[in-house]
Design a protein around this motif. Sequence first.
Motif, PDB file in Angstrom:
ATOM      1  N   LEU A  73       0.315   4.944 -10.704  1.00  0.00           N
ATOM      2  CA  LEU A  73      -0.692   4.468  -9.575  1.00  0.00           C
ATOM      3  C   LEU A  73      -0.401   5.170  -8.282  1.00  0.00           C
ATOM      4  N   ARG A  74      -1.421   5.436  -7.472  1.00  0.00           N
ATOM      5  CA  ARG A  74      -1.144   5.976  -6.197  1.00  0.00           C
ATOM      6  C   ARG A  74      -2.117   5.541  -5.206  1.00  0.00           C
ATOM      7  N   ARG A  75      -1.747   5.724  -3.954  1.00  0.00           N
ATOM      8  CA  ARG A  75      -2.480   5.345  -2.685  1.00  0.00           C
ATOM      9  C   ARG A  75      -3.575   6.337  -2.668  1.00  0.00           C
ATOM     10  N   ARG A  76      -4.992   6.137  -2.647  1.00  0.00           N
ATOM     11  CA  ARG A  76      -5.873   7.270  -2.482  1.00  0.00           C
ATOM     12  C   ARG A  76      -6.563   7.014  -1.084  1.00  0.00           C
ATOM     13  N   GLU A  77      -6.787   8.377  -0.413  1.00  0.00           N
ATOM     14  CA  GLU A  77      -7.590   8.448   0.977  1.00  0.00           C
ATOM     15  C   GLU A  77      -9.107   8.208   0.570  1.00  0.00           C
ATOM     16  N   ALA A  78      -9.820   7.750   1.597  1.00  0.00           N
ATOM     17  CA  ALA A  78     -11.336   7.622   1.475  1.00  0.00           C
ATOM     18  C   ALA A  78     -11.655   9.183   0.979  1.00  0.00           C
ATOM     19  N   GLY A  79     -12.504   9.158   0.046  1.00  0.00           N
ATOM     20  CA  GLY A  79     -13.141  10.688  -0.561  1.00  0.00           C
ATOM     21  C   GLY A  79     -12.361  11.206  -1.489  1.00  0.00           C
ATOM     22  N   ASN A  80     -11.046  10.740  -1.945  1.00  0.00           N
ATOM     23  CA  ASN A  80     -10.158  11.254  -2.811  1.00  0.00           C
ATOM     24  C   ASN A  80     -10.240  10.515  -4.323  1.00  0.00           C
ATOM     25  N   ALA A 132       0.835  -1.269   0.095  1.00  0.00           N
ATOM     26  CA  ALA A 132       0.155  -0.003   0.031  1.00  0.00           C
ATOM     27  C   ALA A 132       0.813   1.147   0.178  1.00  0.00           C
ATOM     28  N   GLY A 133       1.016   2.038  -1.240  1.00  0.00           N
ATOM     29  CA  GLY A 133       1.957   2.888  -1.349  1.00  0.00           C
ATOM     30  C   GLY A 133       3.554   2.275  -1.521  1.00  0.00           C
ATOM     31  N   CYS A 134       4.548   3.133  -1.602  1.00  0.00           N
ATOM     32  CA  CYS A 134       5.744   2.569  -1.829  1.00  0.00           C
ATOM     33  C   CYS A 134       6.688   3.496  -0.979  1.00  0.00           C
ATOM     34  N   SER A 150       2.946   9.187  -2.735  1.00  0.00           N
ATOM     35  CA  SER A 150       1.454   9.092  -2.100  1.00  0.00           C
ATOM     36  C   SER A 150       1.680   8.427  -0.798  1.00  0.00           C
ATOM     37  N   GLY A 151       3.237   8.114  -0.585  1.00  0.00           N
ATOM     38  CA  GLY A 151       3.204   7.613   0.751  1.00  0.00           C
ATOM     39  C   GLY A 151       3.485   6.117   0.824  1.00  0.00           C
ATOM     40  N   PHE A 152       3.945   5.553   1.991  1.00  0.00           N
ATOM     41  CA  PHE A 152       3.846   4.236   2.263  1.00  0.00           C
ATOM     42  C   PHE A 152       3.305   3.868   3.496  1.00  0.00           C
TER      43      PHE A 152
END
Length: 344
Positions: free
Chosen positions: A337-344, A112-114, A126-128
């Motif tokens: 590709l990126r890690r998306r938070e809820a609502g984004n 989840a992320g990198c 997008s963070g790890f």
Amino acid sequence: MNDPVYALELSYEEWGEICTKKWGLPKYRADQICQWIYDKKVFNIHEMTNLSRELREKLVYDLMILPPIPVTEETSRDGTKKFLWQLYDGERIESVLLYHGSHTTACISSQAGCPLACSFCATGGSGFRRDLSAGEMVGQLLAMEKRAGQNISNVVFMGMGEPFLNTRAVFRSITIMNSPKMRNMGARHITISTSGVVPGILDLAEFPIPVRLSVSLHAPNEALRSKLMPVNKKYSLGSLVDAMRKYQQKTGERITLEYIMIQKVNDEPELAYEMAALLSGIGVYVNLIPYNPVKDTYKRSTPERIRAFSAILSQLGIENEIRKEKGTDINAACGQLRRREAGN
């Protein structure tokens, strides 16, 4: 109450043990359940109709089948599909389904992320958050197959994350996918893509399932590669090339190299000559990938510069191909590709 069994995490041998020792069932029940999950993509125990009603009611409490939860599905102009999934702890990941004429490829995430923060890639930005489990990787494949209504031909560990920072779970997921009694995907249809984590390459050379190896190169010298890919400061280009040689000596397999073409950064003609010298004596196939829009810092190489770079490599005996882009318009292409938070 007994702790539930997480179905997608199990190897075939573990299925047999749990059926016989934990549940007191004949071993053939393992085959039946695996057929429902891996062949028919049925994740609801109540729909497993060749199991008795009594057994189904028992398994509802004892067995958890947890593919990722679909949040969004986007389709590109070229047919590529990008999925945003929510995992059962709330984390979100993306994976991609690519269509190539007669075959399909699932590009799945291993984290989840990198944590590697390559300068040209959205995923690291997008963070790890955490590693994925083997079942969360297998679950991406099965969930895409269920939504597509067909089996997928190939799997590439080329989505979010660095597979060789999560080697144990990645290898376990491959064992599950490859098992003849489970997903039964051939080893030659599975590829691990790494940013150059040397211990993972050496581990793969010893792995008994002969899956394919892809290495993200992106620069043919130490200074430029360290600028683009901070991982190079830990695992130098020299150590990476040495690991590739050892891998090839052990396996005899050709290695695919990924090379993102960035305007006036790594597409100068002299760098093509450097690459050929660097790779001397190693059997490789180079994918030249037009840079996909992520940051304003970089621009995509022009088609003319990409063709010139490709021509030099060909003249120097390095097999290569200019990759046809897929999914760029929905941010599903390499590096997007990126890690998306809820609502984004």
